[in-house]
Design a protein around this motif. Sequence first.
Motif, PDB file in Angstrom:
ATOM      1  N   GLN A 127     -31.719   7.547  -3.513  1.00  0.00           N
ATOM      2  CA  GLN A 127     -32.090   7.313  -4.943  1.00  0.00           C
ATOM      3  C   GLN A 127     -33.021   6.053  -5.177  1.00  0.00           C
ATOM      4  N   GLY A 128     -32.606   4.791  -4.319  1.00  0.00           N
ATOM      5  CA  GLY A 128     -33.624   3.647  -4.512  1.00  0.00           C
ATOM      6  C   GLY A 128     -35.064   3.948  -3.920  1.00  0.00           C
ATOM      7  N   HIS A 129     -35.015   4.749  -2.835  1.00  0.00           N
ATOM      8  CA  HIS A 129     -36.433   4.889  -2.062  1.00  0.00           C
ATOM      9  C   HIS A 129     -37.144   6.023  -3.043  1.00  0.00           C
ATOM     10  N   ASP A 130     -36.314   6.967  -3.734  1.00  0.00           N
ATOM     11  CA  ASP A 130     -37.225   7.849  -4.880  1.00  0.00           C
ATOM     12  C   ASP A 130     -37.709   7.083  -5.785  1.00  0.00           C
ATOM     13  N   GLN A 131     -36.924   6.360  -6.536  1.00  0.00           N
ATOM     14  CA  GLN A 131     -37.121   5.594  -7.590  1.00  0.00           C
ATOM     15  C   GLN A 131     -38.268   4.793  -7.501  1.00  0.00           C
ATOM     16  N   SER A 132     -38.410   4.062  -6.131  1.00  0.00           N
ATOM     17  CA  SER A 132     -39.699   3.390  -6.033  1.00  0.00           C
ATOM     18  C   SER A 132     -40.899   3.867  -5.763  1.00  0.00           C
ATOM     19  N   SER A 133     -40.950   4.837  -5.642  1.00  0.00           N
ATOM     20  CA  SER A 133     -42.225   5.879  -5.640  1.00  0.00           C
ATOM     21  C   SER A 133     -42.806   6.026  -6.995  1.00  0.00           C
ATOM     22  N   THR A 134     -41.767   5.789  -8.025  1.00  0.00           N
ATOM     23  CA  THR A 134     -42.147   6.233  -9.360  1.00  0.00           C
ATOM     24  C   THR A 134     -42.623   4.823  -9.929  1.00  0.00           C
ATOM     25  N   LEU A 135     -42.233   3.689  -9.623  1.00  0.00           N
ATOM     26  CA  LEU A 135     -42.666   2.431 -10.286  1.00  0.00           C
ATOM     27  C   LEU A 135     -44.340   2.222 -10.424  1.00  0.00           C
ATOM     28  N   ALA A 136     -44.868   2.722  -9.771  1.00  0.00           N
ATOM     29  CA  ALA A 136     -46.524   2.534  -9.746  1.00  0.00           C
ATOM     30  C   ALA A 136     -47.057   3.130 -11.141  1.00  0.00           C
ATOM     31  N   GLN A 137     -46.555   4.449 -11.346  1.00  0.00           N
ATOM     32  CA  GLN A 137     -47.115   5.049 -12.531  1.00  0.00           C
ATOM     33  C   GLN A 137     -46.460   4.256 -13.761  1.00  0.00           C
ATOM     34  N   HIS A 138     -45.398   3.568 -13.841  1.00  0.00           N
ATOM     35  CA  HIS A 138     -44.606   2.891 -14.991  1.00  0.00           C
ATOM     36  C   HIS A 138     -45.230   1.522 -15.323  1.00  0.00           C
ATOM     37  N   SER A 139     -45.881   0.927 -14.016  1.00  0.00           N
ATOM     38  CA  SER A 139     -46.315  -0.454 -13.937  1.00  0.00           C
ATOM     39  C   SER A 139     -47.464  -0.772 -15.011  1.00  0.00           C
ATOM     40  N   VAL A 140     -48.301   0.338 -15.521  1.00  0.00           N
ATOM     41  CA  VAL A 140     -49.396   0.066 -16.714  1.00  0.00           C
ATOM     42  C   VAL A 140     -48.746   0.455 -17.863  1.00  0.00           C
ATOM     43  N   GLU A 141     -47.874   1.395 -18.090  1.00  0.00           N
ATOM     44  CA  GLU A 141     -47.295   1.947 -19.223  1.00  0.00           C
ATOM     45  C   GLU A 141     -46.074   1.090 -19.735  1.00  0.00           C
ATOM     46  N   LEU A 142     -45.604   0.572 -20.986  1.00  0.00           N
ATOM     47  CA  LEU A 142     -44.572   0.010 -21.270  1.00  0.00           C
ATOM     48  C   LEU A 142     -43.401   0.718 -21.413  1.00  0.00           C
ATOM     49  N   THR A 143     -42.949   1.460 -20.046  1.00  0.00           N
ATOM     50  CA  THR A 143     -41.799   2.380 -20.255  1.00  0.00           C
ATOM     51  C   THR A 143     -41.149   2.014 -18.983  1.00  0.00           C
ATOM     52  N   LEU A 144     -39.803   2.399 -19.100  1.00  0.00           N
ATOM     53  CA  LEU A 144     -38.638   2.293 -17.927  1.00  0.00           C
ATOM     54  C   LEU A 144     -38.792   3.898 -17.323  1.00  0.00           C
ATOM     55  N   PRO A 145     -38.602   3.962 -15.988  1.00  0.00           N
ATOM     56  CA  PRO A 145     -38.148   5.145 -15.270  1.00  0.00           C
ATOM     57  C   PRO A 145     -36.945   5.843 -15.883  1.00  0.00           C
ATOM     58  N   ASN A 146     -37.142   7.073 -15.886  1.00  0.00           N
ATOM     59  CA  ASN A 146     -35.763   7.869 -16.117  1.00  0.00           C
ATOM     60  C   ASN A 146     -34.889   8.001 -15.082  1.00  0.00           C
TER      61      ASN A 146
ATOM     62  N   ARG B  74     -49.668 -10.407 -34.924  1.00  0.00           N
ATOM     63  CA  ARG B  74     -48.188 -10.241 -35.087  1.00  0.00           C
ATOM     64  C   ARG B  74     -47.667  -8.941 -35.123  1.00  0.00           C
ATOM     65  N   THR B  75     -48.325  -7.884 -35.704  1.00  0.00           N
ATOM     66  CA  THR B  75     -47.793  -6.568 -35.470  1.00  0.00           C
ATOM     67  C   THR B  75     -47.757  -6.193 -34.317  1.00  0.00           C
ATOM     68  N   LYS B  76     -48.651  -6.431 -33.394  1.00  0.00           N
ATOM     69  CA  LYS B  76     -48.844  -6.098 -31.702  1.00  0.00           C
ATOM     70  C   LYS B  76     -47.467  -6.817 -31.336  1.00  0.00           C
ATOM     71  N   PHE B  77     -47.290  -7.937 -31.660  1.00  0.00           N
ATOM     72  CA  PHE B  77     -46.030  -8.277 -30.823  1.00  0.00           C
ATOM     73  C   PHE B  77     -44.859  -7.868 -31.288  1.00  0.00           C
ATOM     74  N   ASP B  78     -44.744  -7.373 -32.365  1.00  0.00           N
ATOM     75  CA  ASP B  78     -43.348  -6.670 -33.046  1.00  0.00           C
ATOM     76  C   ASP B  78     -43.337  -5.447 -32.476  1.00  0.00           C
ATOM     77  N   LYS B  79     -44.503  -4.631 -32.318  1.00  0.00           N
ATOM     78  CA  LYS B  79     -44.257  -3.253 -31.787  1.00  0.00           C
ATOM     79  C   LYS B  79     -43.958  -3.483 -30.346  1.00  0.00           C
ATOM     80  N   ILE B  80     -44.584  -4.186 -29.405  1.00  0.00           N
ATOM     81  CA  ILE B  80     -44.179  -4.481 -28.197  1.00  0.00           C
ATOM     82  C   ILE B  80     -42.696  -5.037 -28.061  1.00  0.00           C
ATOM     83  N   PHE B  81     -42.227  -5.903 -28.962  1.00  0.00           N
ATOM     84  CA  PHE B  81     -40.636  -6.309 -28.720  1.00  0.00           C
ATOM     85  C   PHE B  81     -39.845  -5.257 -29.103  1.00  0.00           C
ATOM     86  N   GLU B  82     -40.144  -4.715 -29.861  1.00  0.00           N
ATOM     87  CA  GLU B  82     -39.289  -3.216 -30.426  1.00  0.00           C
ATOM     88  C   GLU B  82     -39.306  -2.332 -29.444  1.00  0.00           C
ATOM     89  N   GLN B  83     -40.389  -2.209 -28.759  1.00  0.00           N
ATOM     90  CA  GLN B  83     -40.686  -1.158 -27.606  1.00  0.00           C
ATOM     91  C   GLN B  83     -39.717  -1.684 -26.514  1.00  0.00           C
TER      92      GLN B  83
END
Length: 895
Positions: A358-377, A508-517
């Motif tokens: 699981q650790g190896h498989d999830q590491s391969s998906t980190l690259a595509q999430h590094s640009v977007e502000l999302t966490l792997p599923n 400020r709106t941008k910061f609020d959205k990022i913090f909420e996300q």
Amino acid sequence: MTAIKHALQRDIFTPNDERLLSIVNVCKAGKKKRNCFLCATVTTERPVQVNVVKVKKSDKGDFYKRQTAWALRDLAVVDAKDAVKENPEFDLHFDKVYKWVASSTVEKNTFISCIWKLNQRYLRKKIDFINVSSQLLEESVPSGENQSVAGGDEEAVDEYQELNAREEQDIEIMMEGCECAISNAEAFAEKLSRELQVLDGANIQSIMASEKQVNILMKLLDEALKEVDQIEIKLSSYEEMLQSVKEQMDQISESNHLIHLSYTNNVKLLSEIEYLVNHMDLAKGHIKALQEGDLTSSRGIEACTNAADALLQCMNVALRPGHDMLHAVKQQQQRFSDLREQFARRLTSHLNSVFVQQGHDQSSTLAQHSVELTLPNHHPFHRDLLRYAKLMEWLKNTDYGKYEGLTKNYMDYLSRLYEREIKDFFEVAKIKMTGTTKEGKKFATLPRKESAVKQETESLHGSSGKLTGSTSSLNKLSVQSSGNRRSQSSSLLDMGNMSASDLDVADRTKFDKIFEQVLSELEPLCLAEQDFISKFFKLQQHQNVSGTTTNETEEMDGGNLSRSYMSGVPQTVSSEKDMIRQMMTKIFRCIEPELNNLIALGDKIDSFNSLYMLVKMSHHVWTAQNVDPASFLSTTLGNVLVTVKRNFDKCISNQMKQMDEVKISKKSKVGILPFVAEFEEFAALAESIFKNAERRGDLDKAYTKLIRAVFISVEKVANESQKTPRDVVMMENFHHIFATLSRLKISCLEAEKKEAKLKYTEHLQSYVVYSLGQPLEKLNHFFEGVEARVAQGIREEEVSYQLAFNKQELRKVIKEYPGKEVKKGLDNLYKKVDKHLCEEENLLQVVWHSMQDEFIRQYKHFEGLIARCYPGSGITMEFTIQDILDYCSSIAQSH
């Protein structure tokens, strides 16, 4: 008295089955003497009732009648009035007090003595005898030889026995046989004696005649005894004959008992063997599944689960006493233990491999999430592992040591994996927060190399260096942007961070959205992982139990976790709840420091960001507590919320501190003070952020502190102002505050809004009055002198006779202020007011209109004084009210 007693007994008491024992002639005390009798009576029937009866003579004839009766048990007190002297008066206390006067003291004493005897014999009740001679009571005590009046009569009645019918008949027959039975009792007695002697002799002769019959009876008894001896001899022979039969029957019975015992033992043995075979026999298919079953496919996992359950049932079978001593049972138990150990090792090894993969498989998906502000599923991984949930429960119940080892390995692998993911996630969030300034320039962000990523994920505190670099860039940006601010604002809010006024609403709106996300991504991640841990490791999580503090769980490592639940016994609900929280704390140990770093970054970017963070964090804490108040997510967010609240309080304190330290220019007019404008900006921003927020109370407290500080600082600056009059500073700034509070409608500041309006009105009026004293100065001084004379007691119509205030002096002063001079003075006043007031607040026309009204009021006041103090003089001002209105209007239009 004796004749009266017999007459009363005959006429009144005998018909009622009563006996009269004592009587006293009395009359009521203090009234017209009408004699009557008090009688002490007892009934002849049992149970005996004792009464005190009042009898009086009838008005219509010479006879007595019964008037009132009281039961002796209702008598409470007998008062003889005087125990020494002779006194015929006495009181009887029944339902009320009855006062009597006896005809003589002797009768009174006799009656009281009788009452005392009756009480002692029948009632045994404590009647209080007051003022009664003790000698009288002692003489009344009954003895063996001399019974009381009532006692002797009653005992005589008790000794009498009435003849029954048969006895009466026998006596009559006997008396009829003797003629002298009635006339000569002695002759009758002698006859009865002779007859008794004859009867005695007849009895003796009858006894002697019966001796022969006794002898005959004795012979018959002897013959009967001989017959009994013969029967006993025969019975003895019969008994000897039956003895051999009895021995044979005993042998047969013992043989039957042994046969039945053998049969019972065989049945029990068969039952025990069937019980052991049925409960301790494991199918070959189950054995093969445990030894070689496929743990990767769903069918194989199901087969292994069924086999493990069957093995557990066989191992947990309740052995009866003695079973554990059988060699076959010991052999089977050892076989089961070997199977359990073999399958537990195979299952543990396989699950460890799954964790690593699981650790190896999830590491391969980190690259595509590094640009977007999302966490792997992690849902697919959880779904695959949940297939082993029943096997984990089996492992927990059979081999807790291996279960604990799997738990520690899972925490180790997953904590490293989540640490990499979460740090990369927060790094993206920081870049997005700091990547754009107000001018639209991007911060230079170098892509991290793969080796650097690997090195950073292996460290617990890898993000701290990155955050330091980001904040240092922000400090440089803050220094550059602060030069573009007004000098007043820079002196007020130079906090070492970027000012809130230098960032627009979009930032400020941008910061609020990022913090909420960020919070929205973390919350489902933690909840999903906690739910998975509960289901996979079979731990209870929804009972209300007391949890450990976060500080304690943060210090937990593998050894501490081992000590917390390595007990070898099933865990209680409370300890399982703690175990979930400890596992979550170790797996997500980097969340809280990363959140604190992100909050510190947001606070450095803009101190007003603490308002956004307080609202968002409060909402997420409230949501988490509704799900589970003691969960890891709720505890962690609660700790972070404390930091956010501390930053919010620090922001408010810094603003108040800067207000206290503000300095104003001595060469330019003050206008609207910078901190007043900053409060307006803060309030408008806070109202938009805290709309329908859970932490509204914190904002209301901050409002109260800030507005108080603003009021104090405004007054302080007004007192120190040299260029601008104090009233102008107070008027303009409190008008601005009142307008702001009226527009925003902040309910907790209603009192401050009213206070601001009051201060604005007071200082406006003060400024107008002070300024209008200048254009008509001599005229104003003249009429002040007139009013002073009137105040001293001079009549108004006599003021004109004063030398300094006569008509000539008045005309002289009025001539100095013709219409042209008045207009010129008003024009100069307008220019002066224009210099004092600032353009931002736009109060010039308001002040000018107030001055016009005040000038007209003064004009009317002067006209009134002239009319009252100089009547008939015909003196008037050289300009009219209409002229004043025209002057003010033309001056306002010309400027």
